[in-house]
Scaffold this active site. Structure first.
Site, mmCIF file in Angstrom:
data_model
loop_
_atom_site.group_PDB
_atom_site.id
_atom_site.type_symbol
_atom_site.label_atom_id
_atom_site.label_comp_id
_atom_site.label_asym_id
_atom_site.label_seq_id
_atom_site.Cartn_x
_atom_site.Cartn_y
_atom_site.Cartn_z
ATOM 1 N N GLU A 32 9.857 -16.090 3.030
ATOM 2 C CA GLU A 32 9.120 -16.340 3.282
ATOM 3 C C GLU A 32 8.095 -15.139 1.145
ATOM 4 O O GLU A 32 7.316 -16.184 1.345
ATOM 5 C CB GLU A 32 7.866 -15.602 3.704
ATOM 6 C CG GLU A 32 6.772 -16.469 4.061
ATOM 7 C CD GLU A 32 6.943 -18.098 4.357
ATOM 8 O OE1 GLU A 32 7.582 -18.645 3.964
ATOM 9 O OE2 GLU A 32 6.094 -18.401 5.374
ATOM 10 N N THR B 190 1.368 -21.608 -1.370
ATOM 11 C CA THR B 190 0.458 -20.943 -0.916
ATOM 12 C C THR B 190 -0.035 -19.695 -1.634
ATOM 13 O O THR B 190 -1.460 -19.232 -1.499
ATOM 14 C CB THR B 190 1.424 -20.695 0.273
ATOM 15 O OG1 THR B 190 1.835 -21.580 0.853
ATOM 16 C CG2 THR B 190 1.321 -18.919 1.230
HETATM 17 N N1 HSE Z 1 -1.216 -17.730 6.352
HETATM 18 C C1 HSE Z 1 -0.597 -18.341 5.504
HETATM 19 C C2 HSE Z 1 -1.770 -18.513 4.530
HETATM 20 C C3 HSE Z 1 -0.101 -18.948 5.835
HETATM 21 O O1 HSE Z 1 -2.458 -19.147 5.136
HETATM 22 O O2 HSE Z 1 -1.695 -18.201 3.709
HETATM 23 C C4 HSE Z 1 0.585 -20.352 5.155
HETATM 24 O O3 HSE Z 1 1.455 -21.173 5.562
#
Ligand code: HSE
Length: 309
Positions: free
Chosen positions: A129, A182
């Protein structure tokens, strides 16, 4: 011990509105499919049986990075040959990178006699990730491995994941085909949160978890409210406010941005409502002239798993 396994690794919805970087749930579909073979020669080879153009250098591939973290804990000389078929579009906001990372370590663990716990697998998968988003977060990884509903209580000093039973709710997801990665979606977030907003946010997180555990789904609906992250990310997703308005009118309990977007999720009491809500979500993007995909299903009780040897 098998020397080859086929793994399904599910899509996931992270954040669940108020629970940025801590809450997540697993979807029954879509999912990635991975074939892993154990090799006597140390090292990794990654092949993608899809046309998303993802990197295959193990250091830059999410499954490769996760497997490198796992192999660092394996004393004997062993390697893996991995073939990945993405069922989850990259950049969709339903945990595409987490699914490949989780599927890879679950498959490798089966090929090593299941010597690692699910918590250890989640820790390895986080290395994947980090390759994808530049940040260590486990809110997609946790449900991708444990299934159901998960709470990442802490990353430091040690990963602490609370796996909760899957509530009997249905999820409707619309994935408008807009590019949001992201990394960019994290850059628009506020560096500090005023105390008053923080109070409202953690009240909702507590309310949401309590609602899930007591099957008080009206409370779940009231708590699906995000005062911190959604206001910053909303400008990235045209149609978000209208999508929520139409989904609630169609009977959804509530919802919001799925992970870092662009997907939008809504929780629903039953399948019939979830299908009506999905149609309502889709209608917004049809009118905006934006292509979209819909996913409707129950919250999945299981995470990534070996489906054949
Ligand atoms: N918690 C993360 C974000 C998840 O919102 O950036 C990314 O899928």
């Amino acid at each position: 011990m098998p020397d080859s396994v086929l793994v399904h690794a599910p899509a996931t919805v992270a954040n669940l509105g108020c629970g940025f970087d801590v809450l997540g749930l697993a979807l029954a579909a879509p999912y990635d499919t991975l074939r892993l073979r154990r090799t006597d020669a140390p090292g990794l080879t990654i092949a993608h049986l899809d046309d998303y153009g993802l990197p295959t250098d193990p250091a830059h591939n999410v499954a490769g990075a996760a497997l490198r973290a796992l192999l660092a804990r394996v004393p004997e000389p062993v390697g893996f040959a991995v073939e990945i078929r993405k069922g989850i579009r990259p950049g969709s906001g339903v945990g595409s990178s987490a699914a490949s990372a989780a599927g890879a370590v679950v498959g490798a663990n089966a090929l090593l006699g299941n010597r690692f716990s699910r918590l250890e697998l989640a820790d390895f998968a986080m290395a994947g990730e980090a390759v994808a988003s530049g940040a260590r977060h486990a809110d997609n990884i946790a449900p991708a491995i444990f299934g159901g509903l998960t709470l990442v209580r802490a990353l430091e000093p040690a990963l602490d994941i609370v796996a909760l039973p899957a509530p009997p709710l249905w999820v409707a997801v619309v994935h408008p085909q807009i590019e949001i990665n992201t990394r960019d979606a994290r850059q628009v977030l506020p560096a500090a949160v005023p105390l008053g907003l923080a109070v409202r946010q953690w009240a909702n997180v507590a309310g949401l978890v309590a609602g899930f555990l007591t099957a008080d789904f009206a409370l779940v609906g009231r708590a699906l409210e995000d005062h911190v992250v959604e206001p910053a990310r909303a400008p990235l997703i045209p149609g978000l406010a209208e999508a929520r308005r139409r989904a609630l009118a169609a009977g959804a309990l509530g919802g919001g941005i799925s992970g870092s977007g662009p997907s939008i999720f809504m929780l629903n009491r039953d399948g019939e409502t979830a299908h009506a809500v999905a149609a309502a979500l889709g209608s917004v993007f049809a009118e905006l002239g934006i292509a979209y995909q819909l996913h409707v299903g129950r919250i999945a009780g299981e995470g990534a798993r070996v489906v054949a040897e």
